[in-house]
Motif scaffolding. Structure first.
Motif, mmCIF file in Angstrom:
data_model
loop_
_atom_site.group_PDB
_atom_site.id
_atom_site.type_symbol
_atom_site.label_atom_id
_atom_site.label_comp_id
_atom_site.label_asym_id
_atom_site.label_seq_id
_atom_site.Cartn_x
_atom_site.Cartn_y
_atom_site.Cartn_z
ATOM 1 N N THR A 1 8.882 -2.745 8.566
ATOM 2 C CA THR A 1 7.591 -2.530 8.133
ATOM 3 C C THR A 1 6.794 -1.779 8.828
ATOM 4 O O THR A 1 5.835 -0.951 8.368
ATOM 5 C CB THR A 1 6.963 -3.840 7.621
ATOM 6 N N ARG A 2 6.749 -2.118 10.185
ATOM 7 C CA ARG A 2 5.731 -1.496 11.378
ATOM 8 C C ARG A 2 6.201 0.052 11.216
ATOM 9 O O ARG A 2 5.467 1.025 11.231
ATOM 10 C CB ARG A 2 5.559 -2.181 12.413
ATOM 11 N N GLY B 1 1.434 -4.371 2.284
ATOM 12 C CA GLY B 1 1.901 -5.427 1.326
ATOM 13 C C GLY B 1 2.698 -6.582 1.921
ATOM 14 O O GLY B 1 3.122 -6.336 3.283
ATOM 15 N N TYR B 2 2.888 -7.647 1.440
ATOM 16 C CA TYR B 2 3.471 -8.845 1.706
ATOM 17 C C TYR B 2 4.917 -8.529 1.662
ATOM 18 O O TYR B 2 5.405 -8.185 0.418
ATOM 19 C CB TYR B 2 2.910 -10.144 0.988
ATOM 20 N N PRO B 3 5.934 -8.658 2.900
ATOM 21 C CA PRO B 3 7.317 -8.347 2.585
ATOM 22 C C PRO B 3 7.841 -9.310 1.784
ATOM 23 O O PRO B 3 9.058 -8.938 1.365
ATOM 24 C CB PRO B 3 7.863 -8.632 4.141
ATOM 25 N N GLY B 4 7.264 -10.334 1.196
ATOM 26 C CA GLY B 4 8.008 -11.176 0.342
ATOM 27 C C GLY B 4 7.933 -10.846 -1.039
ATOM 28 O O GLY B 4 8.814 -11.409 -2.051
ATOM 29 N N GLU B 5 7.097 -9.863 -1.477
ATOM 30 C CA GLU B 5 6.942 -9.422 -2.596
ATOM 31 C C GLU B 5 8.175 -8.647 -2.925
ATOM 32 O O GLU B 5 8.630 -7.832 -2.264
ATOM 33 C CB GLU B 5 5.592 -8.439 -3.034
ATOM 34 N N SER B 6 8.393 -8.547 -4.363
ATOM 35 C CA SER B 6 9.928 -7.871 -4.868
ATOM 36 C C SER B 6 9.531 -6.367 -4.409
ATOM 37 O O SER B 6 10.759 -5.713 -4.017
ATOM 38 C CB SER B 6 10.094 -8.292 -6.176
ATOM 39 N N ALA B 7 8.524 -5.498 -4.893
ATOM 40 C CA ALA B 7 8.537 -4.307 -4.629
ATOM 41 C C ALA B 7 8.711 -4.002 -3.307
ATOM 42 O O ALA B 7 9.072 -2.841 -2.856
ATOM 43 C CB ALA B 7 7.041 -3.675 -5.425
ATOM 44 N N VAL B 8 7.833 -4.799 -2.453
ATOM 45 C CA VAL B 8 8.037 -4.403 -0.879
ATOM 46 C C VAL B 8 9.183 -4.545 -0.316
ATOM 47 O O VAL B 8 10.041 -3.779 0.557
ATOM 48 C CB VAL B 8 7.057 -5.175 -0.085
ATOM 49 N N GLU B 9 10.059 -5.715 -0.785
ATOM 50 C CA GLU B 9 11.389 -6.151 -0.219
ATOM 51 C C GLU B 9 12.351 -5.164 -0.621
ATOM 52 O O GLU B 9 13.363 -4.761 -0.023
ATOM 53 C CB GLU B 9 11.614 -7.520 -0.757
ATOM 54 N N GLY C 1 8.534 6.981 16.835
ATOM 55 C CA GLY C 1 8.340 7.240 15.395
ATOM 56 C C GLY C 1 7.793 6.290 14.559
ATOM 57 O O GLY C 1 7.713 6.350 13.391
ATOM 58 N N CYS C 2 7.062 5.322 15.123
ATOM 59 C CA CYS C 2 6.430 4.172 14.609
ATOM 60 C C CYS C 2 5.292 4.472 14.037
ATOM 61 O O CYS C 2 4.153 4.677 14.604
ATOM 62 C CB CYS C 2 6.215 2.878 15.543
ATOM 63 N N ILE C 3 5.041 4.308 12.653
ATOM 64 C CA ILE C 3 3.802 4.771 12.041
ATOM 65 C C ILE C 3 2.695 3.476 12.153
ATOM 66 O O ILE C 3 1.410 3.888 12.398
ATOM 67 C CB ILE C 3 4.118 4.620 10.530
ATOM 68 N N ALA D 1 -1.409 -4.885 14.182
ATOM 69 C CA ALA D 1 -1.826 -6.270 13.605
ATOM 70 C C ALA D 1 -2.060 -6.310 12.478
ATOM 71 O O ALA D 1 -2.073 -7.621 11.845
ATOM 72 C CB ALA D 1 -3.335 -6.286 14.597
ATOM 73 N N ALA D 2 -1.978 -5.334 11.284
ATOM 74 C CA ALA D 2 -2.092 -5.446 9.983
ATOM 75 C C ALA D 2 -0.892 -5.515 9.441
ATOM 76 O O ALA D 2 -0.906 -6.126 8.154
ATOM 77 C CB ALA D 2 -2.755 -4.318 9.699
ATOM 78 N N LEU D 3 0.160 -5.176 10.016
ATOM 79 C CA LEU D 3 1.372 -5.078 9.164
ATOM 80 C C LEU D 3 2.473 -5.929 10.175
ATOM 81 O O LEU D 3 2.440 -6.154 11.328
ATOM 82 C CB LEU D 3 2.038 -3.754 9.343
ATOM 83 N N PRO D 4 3.258 -6.780 9.265
ATOM 84 C CA PRO D 4 3.616 -6.863 8.074
ATOM 85 C C PRO D 4 2.324 -7.398 7.226
ATOM 86 O O PRO D 4 1.452 -8.219 8.059
ATOM 87 C CB PRO D 4 4.678 -7.443 7.760
#
Length: 348
Positions: free
Chosen positions: A144-145, A151-159, A205-207, A215-218
């Protein structure tokens, strides 16, 4: 090998964890057991439980043949007891259907109770070196980072996005080491709070680091109000210091564990107590709160000292009087074990 995996493996060779008990030997049974224990639980907590578990049940066949009470007793204190019951049932199914071994076929492995896509991949990658990606909580945080996914990693689109990245980064060689490496990075460097970006082999390479988003991600799980439930636990103790335990049913929290009888309020508690024992008086003990993933349970213990059992209670397989020396061999919910330890001072 792609730069992501190459950098991670070079870091792992110098800084990764190479002395975890399930790595020596790193066979399928030990990897599977560690993966199930590590769900919702940190390595530092799991190590002791893992070592005790494999000392008592060193193989899949031994686990399959064990009594449920033994399995739950070995698991007692780790919480999320459904994991232990799934582990036990999966071992039995392996004996029945797969010759007493965890199958090496991904679909057959993922079909076993308690083994999902990530756990199946972790077993096959670490025990057999097969190329399968994983996506546990630590890996989700790293990806994620690194990719700046909101978005929340548990959401299907993010996952779904995370699985695509996990697969793309997984190398064709040194898969077992890579799998351990990305879990280690999330657990020790790319931590939930105060990540050590200066020590991260992927920081270039970390966005999230580039954009100041660590602090905001995930993204956080959408907040929900956690309800509070209340129960009265009956501590029926006889003149010999034994307490009455009741095996919980197959449904609901702590299913299959031995616990204290419960009631919704004091009046109901007295009625239940009279069903199980001859009693004269009761003493309210200090209430406390036990936190589950979806709610909080406020527990008020009610001590009935000097209780005597009526005839017929021995005929009920779901009720038993237990002394302090017997409790260590039973699967007890952590708050119940702690309460009885406080009362007795000598319960293991």
């Amino acid at each position: 090998m792609k730069p992501f995996a190459a950098a991670l493996l070079a870091w792992f060779d110098r800084h990764g964890r190479h002395d975890l008990p399930w790595q020596h030997p790193r066979d399928a049974y030990r990897v599977w057991l560690s993966e199930i224990m590590l769900q919702q639980t940190q390595v530092a907590t799991v190590v002791g439980y893992f070592e005790r578990f494999v000392a008592a049940l060193p193989s899949l066949r031994a686990l399959a043949a064990a009594a449920e009470d033994q399995v739950l007793a070995l698991w007692s204190g780790l919480g999320y007891y459904r994991r232990a019951r799934f582990l036990h049932r999966a071992a039995q199914l392996c004996v029945e259907r797969h010759g007493g071994e965890l199958p090496r076929d991904f679909d057959a492995l993922a079909a076993l109770p308690g083994i999902g896509r990530s756990t199946a991949g972790a077993i096959l990658a670490q025990a057999h070196g097969l190329r399968f990606p994983i996506l546990d909580g630590n890996v989700k945080r790293v990806l994620t980072r690194y990719h700046g996914i909101h978005g929340y990693p548990g959401e299907s689109a993010v996952e779904k996005q995370l699985w695509q990245h996990a697969d793309a980064h997984t190398p064709a060689t040194r898969v077992a080491d890579y799998t351990q490496a990305i879990m280690d990075l999330g657990a020790t460097v790319c931590t939930r709070t105060r990540p050590r970006c200066e020590d991260c082999p992927l920081s270039g390479g970390c966005i999230a680091r580039r954009d100041g988003l660590t602090a905001a991600l995930p993204g956080a799980k959408p907040a929900k109000t956690i309800p509070v439930r209340e129960t009265v636990m009956l501590v029926l103790r006889d003149a010999r210091g034994r307490v009455l335990l009741e095996r919980r049913g197959p449904q609901g929290v702590w299913s299959g564990l031995w616990s204290l009888p419960e009631a919704g309020d004091h009046d109901a508690a007295w009625r239940r107590a009279r069903q199980h024992a001859h009693i004269d008086d009761a003493q309210s003990l200090a209430s406390f709160v036990h936190v589950f993933s979806h709610y909080k349970l406020r527990i008020e213990p009610l001590l009935f000292d000097g209780a005597t059992a009526p005839r017929g209670i021995a005929d009920n397989p779901d009720l038993r009087w237990c002394g302090a020396g017997e409790l260590a061999a039973l699967g007890l919910p952590a708050p119940v074990r702690k309460l009885l330890q406080q009362l007795e001072g000598s319960i293991a």
